[in-house]
Design a protein around this motif. Structure first.
Motif, mmCIF file in Angstrom:
data_model
loop_
_atom_site.group_PDB
_atom_site.id
_atom_site.type_symbol
_atom_site.label_atom_id
_atom_site.label_comp_id
_atom_site.label_asym_id
_atom_site.label_seq_id
_atom_site.Cartn_x
_atom_site.Cartn_y
_atom_site.Cartn_z
ATOM 1 N N TRP A 39 -9.215 11.027 -4.447
ATOM 2 C CA TRP A 39 -8.293 12.168 -4.502
ATOM 3 C C TRP A 39 -8.134 12.657 -5.940
ATOM 4 O O TRP A 39 -8.099 13.858 -6.193
ATOM 5 N N LEU A 40 -7.994 11.722 -6.894
ATOM 6 C CA LEU A 40 -7.850 12.115 -8.295
ATOM 7 C C LEU A 40 -9.107 12.821 -8.792
ATOM 8 O O LEU A 40 -9.022 13.829 -9.504
ATOM 9 N N LEU A 41 -10.273 12.298 -8.433
ATOM 10 C CA LEU A 41 -11.525 12.940 -8.832
ATOM 11 C C LEU A 41 -11.668 14.316 -8.194
ATOM 12 O O LEU A 41 -12.080 15.279 -8.846
ATOM 13 N N ALA A 42 -11.337 14.428 -6.911
ATOM 14 C CA ALA A 42 -11.435 15.718 -6.223
ATOM 15 C C ALA A 42 -10.471 16.733 -6.840
ATOM 16 O O ALA A 42 -10.820 17.905 -7.009
ATOM 17 N N THR A 43 -9.288 16.288 -7.214
ATOM 18 C CA THR A 43 -8.329 17.179 -7.876
ATOM 19 C C THR A 43 -8.867 17.627 -9.224
ATOM 20 O O THR A 43 -8.769 18.808 -9.583
ATOM 21 N N SER A 44 -9.443 16.698 -9.974
ATOM 22 C CA SER A 44 -10.029 17.047 -11.264
ATOM 23 C C SER A 44 -11.187 18.031 -11.093
ATOM 24 O O SER A 44 -11.319 18.988 -11.857
ATOM 25 N N PHE A 45 -12.022 17.812 -10.083
ATOM 26 C CA PHE A 45 -13.116 18.739 -9.806
ATOM 27 C C PHE A 45 -12.581 20.112 -9.428
ATOM 28 O O PHE A 45 -13.131 21.134 -9.831
ATOM 29 N N SER A 46 -11.504 20.150 -8.654
ATOM 30 C CA SER A 46 -10.934 21.436 -8.245
ATOM 31 C C SER A 46 -10.348 22.197 -9.432
ATOM 32 O O SER A 46 -10.451 23.413 -9.508
ATOM 33 N N LEU A 47 -9.726 21.464 -10.353
ATOM 34 C CA LEU A 47 -9.086 22.115 -11.489
ATOM 35 C C LEU A 47 -10.060 22.512 -12.588
ATOM 36 O O LEU A 47 -9.920 23.572 -13.200
ATOM 37 N N PHE A 48 -11.049 21.655 -12.862
ATOM 38 C CA PHE A 48 -11.905 21.856 -14.031
ATOM 39 C C PHE A 48 -13.370 22.102 -13.699
ATOM 40 O O PHE A 48 -14.186 22.233 -14.610
ATOM 41 N N LEU A 57 -12.287 12.246 -16.579
ATOM 42 C CA LEU A 57 -10.916 12.523 -17.023
ATOM 43 C C LEU A 57 -9.873 11.621 -16.359
ATOM 44 O O LEU A 57 -9.036 11.047 -17.064
ATOM 45 N N PRO A 58 -9.850 11.449 -15.023
ATOM 46 C CA PRO A 58 -8.822 10.580 -14.430
ATOM 47 C C PRO A 58 -8.877 9.147 -14.940
ATOM 48 O O PRO A 58 -7.828 8.535 -15.190
ATOM 49 N N SER A 59 -10.067 8.599 -15.144
ATOM 50 C CA SER A 59 -10.187 7.236 -15.661
ATOM 51 C C SER A 59 -9.679 7.149 -17.098
ATOM 52 O O SER A 59 -9.007 6.185 -17.472
ATOM 53 N N ALA A 60 -9.999 8.142 -17.904
ATOM 54 C CA ALA A 60 -9.538 8.148 -19.296
ATOM 55 C C ALA A 60 -8.017 8.257 -19.360
ATOM 56 O O ALA A 60 -7.367 7.553 -20.142
ATOM 57 N N ALA A 62 -5.893 7.302 -17.058
ATOM 58 C CA ALA A 62 -5.332 6.039 -16.573
ATOM 59 C C ALA A 62 -5.395 4.967 -17.661
ATOM 60 O O ALA A 62 -4.451 4.180 -17.823
ATOM 61 N N GLY A 63 -6.481 4.938 -18.399
ATOM 62 C CA GLY A 63 -6.592 3.970 -19.493
ATOM 63 C C GLY A 63 -5.564 4.207 -20.576
ATOM 64 O O GLY A 63 -4.906 3.270 -21.043
ATOM 65 N N TRP A 64 -5.418 5.450 -20.989
ATOM 66 C CA TRP A 64 -4.418 5.756 -22.026
ATOM 67 C C TRP A 64 -2.999 5.538 -21.524
ATOM 68 O O TRP A 64 -2.126 5.107 -22.289
ATOM 69 N N LEU A 65 -2.753 5.812 -20.241
ATOM 70 C CA LEU A 65 -1.430 5.551 -19.674
ATOM 71 C C LEU A 65 -1.124 4.055 -19.669
ATOM 72 O O LEU A 65 0.007 3.648 -19.954
ATOM 73 N N ALA A 66 -2.114 3.230 -19.374
ATOM 74 C CA ALA A 66 -1.917 1.772 -19.401
ATOM 75 C C ALA A 66 -1.569 1.299 -20.810
ATOM 76 O O ALA A 66 -0.669 0.462 -20.988
ATOM 77 N N VAL A 67 -2.248 1.824 -21.819
ATOM 78 C CA VAL A 67 -1.943 1.454 -23.206
ATOM 79 C C VAL A 67 -0.527 1.900 -23.573
ATOM 80 O O VAL A 67 0.240 1.148 -24.182
ATOM 81 N N TYR A 68 -0.156 3.107 -23.180
ATOM 82 C CA TYR A 68 1.178 3.635 -23.490
ATOM 83 C C TYR A 68 2.281 2.793 -22.838
ATOM 84 O O TYR A 68 3.270 2.439 -23.479
ATOM 85 N N ILE A 85 0.040 -4.939 -31.786
ATOM 86 C CA ILE A 85 -1.084 -5.852 -31.565
ATOM 87 C C ILE A 85 -1.556 -5.792 -30.107
ATOM 88 O O ILE A 85 -2.754 -5.695 -29.826
ATOM 89 N N SER A 86 -0.622 -5.837 -29.175
ATOM 90 C CA SER A 86 -1.002 -5.851 -27.760
ATOM 91 C C SER A 86 -1.658 -4.529 -27.337
ATOM 92 O O SER A 86 -2.640 -4.533 -26.591
ATOM 93 N N SER A 87 -1.150 -3.413 -27.810
ATOM 94 C CA SER A 87 -1.756 -2.134 -27.437
ATOM 95 C C SER A 87 -3.112 -1.951 -28.111
ATOM 96 O O SER A 87 -4.022 -1.383 -27.523
ATOM 97 N N ALA A 88 -3.283 -2.480 -29.318
ATOM 98 C CA ALA A 88 -4.590 -2.407 -29.979
ATOM 99 C C ALA A 88 -5.608 -3.267 -29.244
ATOM 100 O O ALA A 88 -6.767 -2.866 -29.074
ATOM 101 N N VAL A 89 -5.206 -4.431 -28.778
ATOM 102 C CA VAL A 89 -6.106 -5.301 -28.023
ATOM 103 C C VAL A 89 -6.499 -4.637 -26.704
ATOM 104 O O VAL A 89 -7.663 -4.644 -26.322
ATOM 105 N N LEU A 90 -5.541 -4.044 -26.006
ATOM 106 C CA LEU A 90 -5.854 -3.397 -24.734
ATOM 107 C C LEU A 90 -6.719 -2.168 -24.930
ATOM 108 O O LEU A 90 -7.646 -1.933 -24.148
ATOM 109 N N ALA A 91 -6.429 -1.395 -25.975
ATOM 110 C CA ALA A 91 -7.227 -0.188 -26.232
ATOM 111 C C ALA A 91 -8.639 -0.574 -26.598
ATOM 112 O O ALA A 91 -9.597 0.061 -26.237
#
Length: 91
Positions: A39-48, A57-60, A62-68, A85-91
């Motif tokens: 669904w996220l990929l289909a939404t991204s395809f529909s928008l962009f 884009l959705p994976s990127a 999600a990754g940045w949201l996890a770090v935040y 330290i923890s956010s640098a390790v995860l990123a």
């Protein structure tokens, strides 16, 4: 797997069927898990439009949201040094 998900999401945008995941026009039993990623990929395809950028884009995001989220949580619970330290390790 990326090409499988891209094909499934593209077919979802073309058919308008948001319930069943398909591959090559047939129901896809291999990829029958909950379709949130599709669904996220289909939404991204529909928008962009259908492109590698829209596919990743959705994976990127999600990754940045996890770090935040990790940075906010560890900053409140353990302080700024552990948060950095923890956010640098995860990123």
């Amino acid at each position: 797997d990326e090409s499988l998900y891209a094909t499934t999401a593209w077919e979802m945008t073309q058919s308008g069927d948001i319930v069943a995941t398909t591959f090559d026009g047939e129901l896809d039993y291999y990829n029958s898990k909950p379709p949130m990623n599709v669904w996220l990929l289909a939404t991204s395809f529909s928008l962009f439009g259908v492109s590698l950028w829209a596919l990743r884009l959705p994976s990127a995001l999600a990754g940045w949201l996890a770090v935040y989220v990790l940075q906010r949580w560890t900053g409140r619970a353990f302080g700024p040094v552990v948060s950095l330290i923890s956010s640098a390790v995860l990123a």
